[in-house]
Design an enzyme around this catalytic site. Structure first.
Site, short mmCIF file in Angstrom:
data_model
loop_
_atom_site.label_atom_id
_atom_site.label_comp_id
_atom_site.label_asym_id
_atom_site.label_seq_id
_atom_site.Cartn_x
_atom_site.Cartn_y
_atom_site.Cartn_z
CG HIS A 13 1.16 5.29 4.39
ND1 HIS A 13 0.42 5.13 5.54
CD2 HIS A 13 1.93 4.18 4.28
CE1 HIS A 13 0.75 3.97 6.12
NE2 HIS A 13 1.67 3.38 5.37
CG HIS A 46 -0.20 -0.15 2.53
ND1 HIS A 46 0.19 -1.38 3.00
CD2 HIS A 46 0.21 0.76 3.44
CE1 HIS A 46 0.80 -1.22 4.17
NE2 HIS A 46 0.84 0.07 4.45
P1 5GP Z 1 2.05 0.31 7.28
O1 5GP Z 1 2.51 0.45 8.70
O2 5GP Z 1 1.92 -1.15 6.96
O3 5GP Z 1 2.87 1.05 6.27
O4 5GP Z 1 0.64 0.97 7.20
C1 5GP Z 1 -0.53 0.33 7.57
C2 5GP Z 1 -1.54 1.39 7.84
O5 5GP Z 1 -2.79 0.75 7.98
C3 5GP Z 1 -1.29 2.16 9.13
O6 5GP Z 1 -1.17 3.54 8.83
C4 5GP Z 1 -2.51 1.85 9.98
O7 5GP Z 1 -2.93 2.97 10.71
C5 5GP Z 1 -3.53 1.43 8.96
N1 5GP Z 1 -4.51 0.49 9.43
C6 5GP Z 1 -4.34 -0.59 10.24
N2 5GP Z 1 -5.48 -1.25 10.42
C7 5GP Z 1 -6.41 -0.59 9.69
C8 5GP Z 1 -7.81 -0.81 9.46
O8 5GP Z 1 -8.43 -1.74 9.97
N3 5GP Z 1 -8.45 0.08 8.64
C9 5GP Z 1 -7.79 1.12 8.05
N4 5GP Z 1 -8.49 1.92 7.25
N5 5GP Z 1 -6.47 1.35 8.25
C10 5GP Z 1 -5.80 0.50 9.06
#
Ligand code: 5GP
Length: 145
Positions: free
Chosen positions: A109, A107
């Protein structure tokens, strides 16, 4: 989780793609889904994911899915900036737990930045659902304009 981990189809973003978990959806087509981060680091924090690619990170995603995700990120960033008028915007993508990845479906951001406001803690502090609904409505209106 390591950079070479096997894709887990039970991860939260896979559940969201299947409709097994809810999201504050902003945009969807055959290839891409964009929705609000429920633990936002700033007002308007948005996530963009490929729908068809069962990829953990940038190493295993197919190039076509990566390009479609990037194109959607640009479109969403333009809409978010137009509507929320931030002073800056971060576009980020993390690979592997040591790099900050917490959900192992690739993903990107989009994190609007406002002058004088620090960044919230990554993946912490759930947003008020009512506020997320208002923000979603605002951005959907701008997307439709
Ligand atoms: P990462 O840390 O993997 O780069 O980003 C994952 C993102 O997913 C984080 O910013 C976190 O806040 C978000 N996130 C985690 N669980 C959920 C969820 O259940 N729904 C949504 N919309 N975002 C989530």
């Amino acid at each position: 989780m390591s950079l070479t981990a096997t894709y887990d189809s039970q991860n939260i973003f896979a559940q969201i793609i299947r409709g097994d978990a809810p999201c504050y959806k902003l945009y969807e087509d055959d290839d891409v889904l964009a929705f609000l981060d429920v633990f936002p680091q700033s007002y308007g924090h948005t996530l963009v994911i490929p729908k068809r690619s069962a990829a953990c990170n940038i190493l295993d995603v197919d190039t076509e899915a990566l390009c479609k995700m990037a194109a959607a990120v640009q479109k969403l960033t333009q809409v978010i900036v137009a509507e929320l008028q931030p002073d800056g915007v971060q576009v980020a993508q993390f690979n592997g737990a040591p790099a900050g990845q917490t959900v192992f479906h690739i993903h990107m951001h989009i994190v609007p930045r406002y002058a004088g406001e620090g960044l919230g803690v990554h993946a912490a502090g759930k947003a008020d659902p009512a506020e997320l609904e208002r923000l979603q409505a605002r951005l959907l209106k701008r997307l439709a304009a």
